[in-house]
Design a protein around this motif. Structure first.
Motif, PDB file in Angstrom:
ATOM      1  N   ASP A 132     -26.167   2.999 -78.323  1.00 32.95           N
ATOM      2  CA  ASP A 132     -27.431   3.050 -77.594  1.00 32.95           C
ATOM      3  C   ASP A 132     -27.544   1.895 -76.599  1.00 32.95           C
ATOM      4  OD1 ASP A 132     -29.634   4.988 -77.894  1.00 32.95           O
ATOM      5  OD2 ASP A 132     -30.829   3.129 -77.861  1.00 32.95           O
ATOM      6  N   GLY A 133     -27.338   0.688 -77.082  1.00 34.48           N
ATOM      7  CA  GLY A 133     -27.417  -0.461 -76.188  1.00 34.48           C
ATOM      8  C   GLY A 133     -26.317  -0.426 -75.146  1.00 34.48           C
ATOM      9  N   GLN A 134     -25.134   0.011 -75.569  1.00 35.71           N
ATOM     10  CA  GLN A 134     -23.998   0.029 -74.656  1.00 35.71           C
ATOM     11  C   GLN A 134     -24.246   0.953 -73.473  1.00 35.71           C
ATOM     12  OE1 GLN A 134     -21.126   1.068 -77.640  1.00 35.71           O
ATOM     13  NE2 GLN A 134     -21.519  -0.861 -78.686  1.00 35.71           N
ATOM     14  N   TYR A 135     -24.746   2.161 -73.746  1.00 33.36           N
ATOM     15  CA  TYR A 135     -24.901   3.086 -72.620  1.00 33.36           C
ATOM     16  C   TYR A 135     -26.072   2.689 -71.737  1.00 33.36           C
ATOM     17  CZ  TYR A 135     -28.896   6.125 -73.905  1.00 33.36           C
ATOM     18  OH  TYR A 135     -30.129   6.622 -74.170  1.00 33.36           O
ATOM     19  N   ARG A 136     -27.111   2.092 -72.299  1.00 27.42           N
ATOM     20  CA  ARG A 136     -28.242   1.705 -71.459  1.00 27.42           C
ATOM     21  C   ARG A 136     -27.873   0.522 -70.558  1.00 27.42           C
ATOM     22  NH1 ARG A 136     -32.491  -0.036 -74.458  1.00 27.42           N
ATOM     23  NH2 ARG A 136     -31.384   0.083 -76.450  1.00 27.42           N
ATOM     24  N   MET A 137     -27.160  -0.457 -71.131  1.00 24.01           N
ATOM     25  CA  MET A 137     -26.691  -1.566 -70.304  1.00 24.01           C
ATOM     26  C   MET A 137     -25.799  -1.036 -69.186  1.00 24.01           C
ATOM     27  SD  MET A 137     -27.571  -4.670 -71.048  1.00 24.01           S
ATOM     28  CE  MET A 137     -26.276  -5.726 -70.444  1.00 24.01           C
ATOM     29  N   ALA A 138     -24.870  -0.163 -69.588  1.00 29.62           N
ATOM     30  CA  ALA A 138     -23.908   0.365 -68.622  1.00 29.62           C
ATOM     31  C   ALA A 138     -24.619   1.138 -67.524  1.00 29.62           C
ATOM     32  CB  ALA A 138     -22.900   1.254 -69.350  1.00 29.62           C
ATOM     33  N   ALA A 139     -25.546   2.005 -67.928  1.00 26.10           N
ATOM     34  CA  ALA A 139     -26.222   2.855 -66.950  1.00 26.10           C
ATOM     35  C   ALA A 139     -27.032   1.996 -65.984  1.00 26.10           C
ATOM     36  CB  ALA A 139     -27.118   3.865 -67.666  1.00 26.10           C
ATOM     37  N   MET A 140     -27.705   0.972 -66.506  1.00 23.10           N
ATOM     38  CA  MET A 140     -28.546   0.183 -65.624  1.00 23.10           C
ATOM     39  C   MET A 140     -27.705  -0.588 -64.607  1.00 23.10           C
ATOM     40  SD  MET A 140     -31.080  -2.950 -66.009  1.00 23.10           S
ATOM     41  CE  MET A 140     -29.636  -3.904 -65.746  1.00 23.10           C
ATOM     42  N   LEU A 141     -26.691  -1.294 -65.100  1.00 21.40           N
ATOM     43  CA  LEU A 141     -25.899  -2.101 -64.178  1.00 21.40           C
ATOM     44  C   LEU A 141     -25.129  -1.218 -63.190  1.00 21.40           C
ATOM     45  CD1 LEU A 141     -24.671  -4.930 -66.564  1.00 21.40           C
ATOM     46  CD2 LEU A 141     -26.484  -5.007 -64.851  1.00 21.40           C
ATOM     47  N   ALA A 142     -24.640  -0.075 -63.687  1.00 23.62           N
ATOM     48  CA  ALA A 142     -23.925   0.836 -62.783  1.00 23.62           C
ATOM     49  C   ALA A 142     -24.886   1.399 -61.741  1.00 23.62           C
ATOM     50  CB  ALA A 142     -23.281   1.968 -63.591  1.00 23.62           C
ATOM     51  N   ALA A 143     -26.130   1.657 -62.145  1.00 22.12           N
ATOM     52  CA  ALA A 143     -27.118   2.179 -61.215  1.00 22.12           C
ATOM     53  C   ALA A 143     -27.400   1.144 -60.120  1.00 22.12           C
ATOM     54  CB  ALA A 143     -28.402   2.526 -61.965  1.00 22.12           C
ATOM     55  N   VAL A 144     -27.485  -0.107 -60.512  1.00 22.91           N
ATOM     56  CA  VAL A 144     -27.716  -1.168 -59.534  1.00 22.91           C
ATOM     57  C   VAL A 144     -26.565  -1.197 -58.531  1.00 22.91           C
ATOM     58  CG1 VAL A 144     -27.854  -3.671 -59.215  1.00 22.91           C
ATOM     59  CG2 VAL A 144     -29.096  -2.566 -61.092  1.00 22.91           C
ATOM     60  N   LEU A 145     -25.349  -1.110 -59.041  1.00 26.87           N
ATOM     61  CA  LEU A 145     -24.174  -1.140 -58.187  1.00 26.87           C
ATOM     62  C   LEU A 145     -24.178   0.062 -57.237  1.00 26.87           C
ATOM     63  CD1 LEU A 145     -21.526  -2.782 -57.774  1.00 26.87           C
ATOM     64  CD2 LEU A 145     -20.412  -1.098 -59.226  1.00 26.87           C
ATOM     65  N   GLY A 146     -24.440   1.249 -57.807  1.00 27.49           N
ATOM     66  CA  GLY A 146     -24.432   2.477 -57.016  1.00 27.49           C
ATOM     67  C   GLY A 146     -25.515   2.456 -55.946  1.00 27.49           C
ATOM     68  N   GLY A 147     -26.649   1.818 -56.230  1.00 27.67           N
ATOM     69  CA  GLY A 147     -27.725   1.759 -55.259  1.00 27.67           C
ATOM     70  C   GLY A 147     -27.451   0.730 -54.163  1.00 27.67           C
ATOM     71  N   ALA A 148     -26.613  -0.226 -54.470  1.00 25.48           N
ATOM     72  CA  ALA A 148     -26.383  -1.309 -53.520  1.00 25.48           C
ATOM     73  C   ALA A 148     -25.205  -1.030 -52.606  1.00 25.48           C
ATOM     74  CB  ALA A 148     -26.146  -2.618 -54.277  1.00 25.48           C
ATOM     75  N   VAL A 149     -24.193  -0.334 -53.114  1.00 24.26           N
ATOM     76  CA  VAL A 149     -22.970  -0.106 -52.341  1.00 24.26           C
ATOM     77  C   VAL A 149     -22.893   1.360 -51.947  1.00 24.26           C
ATOM     78  CG1 VAL A 149     -20.469  -0.360 -52.328  1.00 24.26           C
ATOM     79  CG2 VAL A 149     -21.862  -1.873 -53.743  1.00 24.26           C
ATOM     80  N   VAL A 155     -19.110   3.775 -59.601  1.00 20.49           N
ATOM     81  CA  VAL A 155     -20.223   3.701 -60.552  1.00 20.49           C
ATOM     82  C   VAL A 155     -19.737   4.020 -61.963  1.00 20.49           C
ATOM     83  CG1 VAL A 155     -22.387   4.804 -61.227  1.00 20.49           C
ATOM     84  CG2 VAL A 155     -21.980   4.201 -58.837  1.00 20.49           C
ATOM     85  N   ILE A 156     -18.928   5.068 -62.083  1.00 28.23           N
ATOM     86  CA  ILE A 156     -18.474   5.485 -63.414  1.00 28.23           C
ATOM     87  C   ILE A 156     -17.586   4.419 -64.043  1.00 28.23           C
ATOM     88  CG2 ILE A 156     -17.012   7.161 -64.611  1.00 28.23           C
ATOM     89  CD1 ILE A 156     -18.148   9.291 -62.692  1.00 28.23           C
ATOM     90  N   VAL A 157     -16.664   3.886 -63.239  1.00 27.18           N
ATOM     91  CA  VAL A 157     -15.771   2.859 -63.785  1.00 27.18           C
ATOM     92  C   VAL A 157     -16.573   1.618 -64.186  1.00 27.18           C
ATOM     93  CG1 VAL A 157     -13.911   1.259 -63.204  1.00 27.18           C
ATOM     94  CG2 VAL A 157     -13.704   3.668 -62.614  1.00 27.18           C
ATOM     95  N   ALA A 158     -17.549   1.256 -63.353  1.00 31.50           N
ATOM     96  CA  ALA A 158     -18.372   0.093 -63.685  1.00 31.50           C
ATOM     97  C   ALA A 158     -19.089   0.314 -65.017  1.00 31.50           C
ATOM     98  CB  ALA A 158     -19.387  -0.159 -62.572  1.00 31.50           C
TER      99      ALA A 158
END
Lengths: 379, 514
Positions: free
Chosen positions: A93-110, A121-124
């Motif tokens: 649970d914690g792993q996927y939420r951390m991953a999704a949030m940080l990947a979302a930030v990356l995907g929104g920025a680049v 995004v997926i690799v991140a």
């Protein structure tokens, strides 16, 4: 030994019969218990069931069920990877939420051209999930901390960390016209289009989930690494004697489980929401534990279990219309898991006893191996 | 049994107990008189524990009768045995550290005298009667090992036992504590209680027991009066004097040193040296035996050699290379084969089919693997070959390892380890707990491998096996190699004495000194 004898003696196809039969028996028992509960709650159980099935099979429901099952499936595979090595990763649970949030930030920025943005995004997400889970693995091998405890703690830390980072002052922004806080949206070039089905849109990344399931099966059953992982789960002592470095295995398995956990939020992120917000689905990690148990850590079984849980979730909406509290579905899911665990254990014991009897019979007959009588053997 | 005065406290008649593939007890007869300390003596794996489990109702005999105080009884559970006044003190204490002595004693026996003052009085009464100096309200965690053992005995007495079984009670004690325990046992005897004392330490047995029954390979060899026997005679009874005549075989030992350890030391986490400055070498075509009573460091020595246990000091050399820092996998890939002592914990994955067990320890090499992939077909075909060549009795290679009998499991392991051109074989108790036929077959495989130039390290508790198989034989005692014996003219008595730490030869027996 002819095939039918083998079947009677509990070898070969009989095992498959048991493997398929066990979950069906468990489901039937769970169904009966739920019906008794419904009855006790003053509802006509058959009526409730029929309306659930009617509602759950409408075309819009089917799309919804498939989409929800995609996340469930990935989550359960992540849990199953740990389970196969007797590691209890409660931290999906914690792993996927951390991953999704940080990947979302990356995907929104680049903003990158079509396949690259998605891959990034997926690799991140995989890396973040893997790293977050690896913490628990490292703690276990260096400090002897049970992964059950550390992953629960890491869930709490993840929740806190996400709350801290998901703030307009830091990585997120406030959506105008609402009080929702979200990461910057991922541009269209970074999104994954879905499939049109029966008037709805099925997540494009359902393909990824299937691929992960196949990869899980191949790695676990066909590779040396998978063999080491499986025997470590069954007998850590035998694995060590055979040359498995159990410490490295624990960290690797935890990280791998986290890598897959990192994917759990991707279908939703890249296929529907395109941002990580306060509304991003949470709790999939825990459902994944139940589904992995029900699916017997087998990729095909987990697929069926994910669809079942997703179906129950979806069709629970209709229960309220019939004046039945929708929480009865949670009771149902819990009952399924309990009965499954009990039935599997009973079947496993039964299987061993059958085999022992078969071996004893062979010994008595003086056979050496199936179908062969040693020349001049006793009797 | 020749003695027959009065009703014996316990009489076991023709007890036979079989497990799949092995007979643990065969036609065992023991008579224990009331008010005596009766020792049960034998090597590890001789069947002492099984016999006591039968007497304590933990297992049921396949044949034979148990009589307690003259009446034939059938025990289904330990509760039945307790009801007949039989109590057992296990080797490993079963106490709750965070409870008091009183709470530990009444736990599970609350019905007798409650859990309060009445129970406390009863415990004090028992303690005074038998000379136990124990304060019922102390926490068990504050007690030393000797006191904990007294609590265990107290538990048994509290439940009304008149016949006490003590399973290797001295294994955990230091010498002073042993003396105290023996003092307690003499008090118990003076009060008319009967004590059954299980041990393989000859000097202790001679010092405390009135009579001694020796068990060997599941059969009663003899019952002797402690006053009339020497430790040499006892060792002889334990290991058997009718040895097969030493093999008339030419030596295959070559001059090529294949393996050596020097100054090898392994310390426990507490810093005690479990393996202490051990050095020896094995040449190609040589079988080096390690003789020793269980728990003298041979298990740890092997684990250090295979790389499962960190080495504190010393070096391990194999085929000319220093392998002290190598991982277990690297050692195995280099050609070190390993038949582990505990096949169920270290040798097999019981819940997997035979063909997957054939890969265990060899999962990185052909025919089991091709690059990073498992070669299922290769592994399965080779499993079939092993099953045939090593006569593993099984209906097929897809049955779970758990379904096989111990002897057949072991044959599979031996076949597996002999495959793939090993250059050194570490065999720990390769024939323990398996039937005679399988034993002979495994010996034959070892001999053949030796003739082909394999270097073998053989650790065993079976002296016949050691003497019959080894070219060189070392004796290990408290982690040190204390003697190297010439296998061509050593007698099992001499070996037994060296192993048990009794003074070898020269009339003086350890029993007289206690």
């Amino acid at each position: 030994m002819p095939a039918w004898v083998a079947i009677l003696r509990g070898l070969g196809p009989r095992q498959i019969t048991l493997r398929v039969g066990a979950p069906i028996i468990a489901l039937v028992i769970a169904l009966v218990i739920t019906m008794i509960l419904l009855r006790a709650a003053g509802v006509d159980p058959f009526n409730a069931m029929t309306s659930m099935i009617d509602y759950g099979t409408t075309s819009s429901s089917v799309v919804e069920i498939l989409n929800r099952a995609t996340g469930y499936y990935l989550s359960a595979i992540a849990v199953a990877i740990g389970f196969r090595m007797a590691l209890f990763n409660i931290g999906v649970d914690g792993q996927y939420r951390m991953a999704a949030m940080l990947a979302a930030v990356l995907g929104g920025a680049v903003a990158l051209p079509a396949p690259l943005g998605q891959i990034l995004v997926i690799v991140a997400a995989m890396l973040v999930g893997g790293a977050w889970a690896a913490i628990a693995g490292l703690l276990k091998v260096t400090r002897g901390v049970s992964e059950v405890i550390s992953t629960i703690m890491l869930n709490a830390i993840a929740t806190g960390l996400i709350a801290y980072l998901l703030n307009p002052a830091r990585l997120a922004e406030v959506r105008p016209g609402s009080n929702n806080v979200a990461t910057p949206p991922i541009p269209e070039s970074g999104q994954v289009p879905g499939f049109e089905l029966a008037g709805g849109t099925v997540f494009g990344l359902i393909v990824l989930a299937v691929a992960v399931g196949i990869a899980f099966h191949v790695v676990i059953n066909r590779t040396r690494f998978g063999y080491d992982l499986r025997i470590s789960g069954l007998s850590l002592t035998a694995a060590r004697a055979s040359g498995v470095d159990s410490r490295r295995m624990i960290v690797t398995t935890m990280a791998l489980s986290g890598v897959v956990a990192g994917l759990v939020g991707m279908p939703e992120l890249l296929g529907a929401s395109y941002q990580y917000s306060l509304n991003f689905p949470a709790g999939l990690g825990f459902t994944g534990i139940a589904i992995a148990l029900l699916g017997r850590n087998n990729p095909f079984g987990i697929g069926l279990a994910a669809l079942l849980f997703s179906f129950l979730d979806q069709s629970s909406d209709v229960l309220q219309l019939n004046d039945v509290p929708k929480e009865i579905v949670l009771v149902m899911q819990g009952t399924v898991v309990l009965t499954v665990v009990i039935v599997y254990e009973l079947v496993r014991r039964f299987e061993i006893r059958l085999q022992q009897r078969a071996v004893a019979a062979e010994l008595a007959a003086g056979h050496v191996i199936a179908g062969e009588k040693p020349a001049g053997g006793p009797e | 049994m020749p003695h027959d005065e009065g009703e014996p406290a316990v009489r076991l008649t023709s007890i036979t107990k079989r497990f799949p593939g092995v007979v643990a007890n065969r036609d065992v007869n023991i008579t224990v008189r009331r008010g005596e300390v009766h020792a049960l003596c034998g090597e590890n794996g001789a069947g002492k524990s099984t016999l006591m489990k039968i007497l304590y109702g933990m297992q049921r005999p396949d044949e034979g009768a148990i009589e307690v105080d003259g009446a034939e009884v059938t025990f289904h559970t330990p509760a039945d045995a307790i009801a007949r006044g039989i109590g057992m003190v296990h080797q490993h204490f079963m106490l709750a550290d965070n409870l008091t002595v009183l709470e530990n004693v009444v736990l599970g026996a609350e019905k007798l005298h409650g859990i309060g003052a009445a129970a406390g009085r009863k415990i004090k009464e028992i303690a005074t009667q038998y000379g136990f100096d124990i304060e019922p309200n102390r926490l068990v965690e504050e007690l030393g090992v000797g006191d904990r053992q007294r609590v265990e005995i107290l538990k048994v007495l509290y439940r009304g036992a008149r016949i006490l079984i003590l399973d290797e009670p001295t294994a955990v004690l230091v010498p002073q504590e042993v003396d105290e325990l023996f003092g307690n046992l003499r008090d118990l005897k003076a009060e008319g209680l009967t004590v059954l004392f299980i041990s393989h330490k000859l000097d202790e047995v001679l010092s405390i027991a009135d009579r001694i029954t020796v068990i060997r390979r599941g059969e009663t060899v003899a019952t002797v009066n402690a006053a009339e026997v020497t430790s040499r005679r006892l060792a002889e009874l334990m290991v058997g004097s009718e040895l097969p005549s030493p093999e008339t075989r030419e030596s295959t030992v070559t001059g090529d040193e294949q393996f050596s350890v020097s100054g090898l030391t392994v310390r426990s986490p507490e810093g005690r040296a479990i393996v202490d400055d051990v050095s020896f070498a094995i040449h190609l075509g040589e079988i080096v035996g390690i003789a020793g009573v269980e728990g003298n460091g041979q298990g740890e020595l092997i684990e250090a050699i295979i790389g499962m246990r960190p080495v504190t000091a010393g070096t391990v050399r194999f085929a000319g290379a220093d392998i002290t820092q190598w991982s277990t996998r690297r050692r195995r890939e280099a050609g070190i084969a390993y038949i582990p002592e505990d096949r169920q914990r270290h040798g097999l994955v019981l819940d997997r089919p035979l063909w997957e067990n054939r890969m265990l320890g060899h999962q990185t090499r052909p025919p089991n693997a091709r690059g990073p992939w498992i070669d299922r077909r290769g592994a399965r075909a080779d499993t079939t070959r092993i099953v045939k060549e090593y006569d593993v009795r099984t209906p097929g290679i897809d049955v779970l390892a758990a379904a096989l009998s111990g002897g057949n499991q072991q044959k599979l392991i031996v076949g597996r380890e002999m495959t793939g051109n090993p250059r050194l074989l570490i065999a720990a108790h390769p024939t323990r707990g398996i039937d005679v036929g399988a034993q002979a077959a495994i010996w034959e495989h070892l001999r053949k491998a030796r003739a082909d130039g394999l270097a073998v390290l053989l650790v065993s508790a079976d002296l016949e096996e050691l003497i019959g198989m080894s070219d060189t034989l070392h004796v290990i005692l408290r982690g040190r190699l204390v003697a190297t014996v010439d296998v061509t003219d050593v007698t099992p008595e001499e070996l037994g004495s060296a192993m048990t730490g009794a003074e070898p030869a020269d009339g003086a027996t350890a029993g007289d000194t206690a």
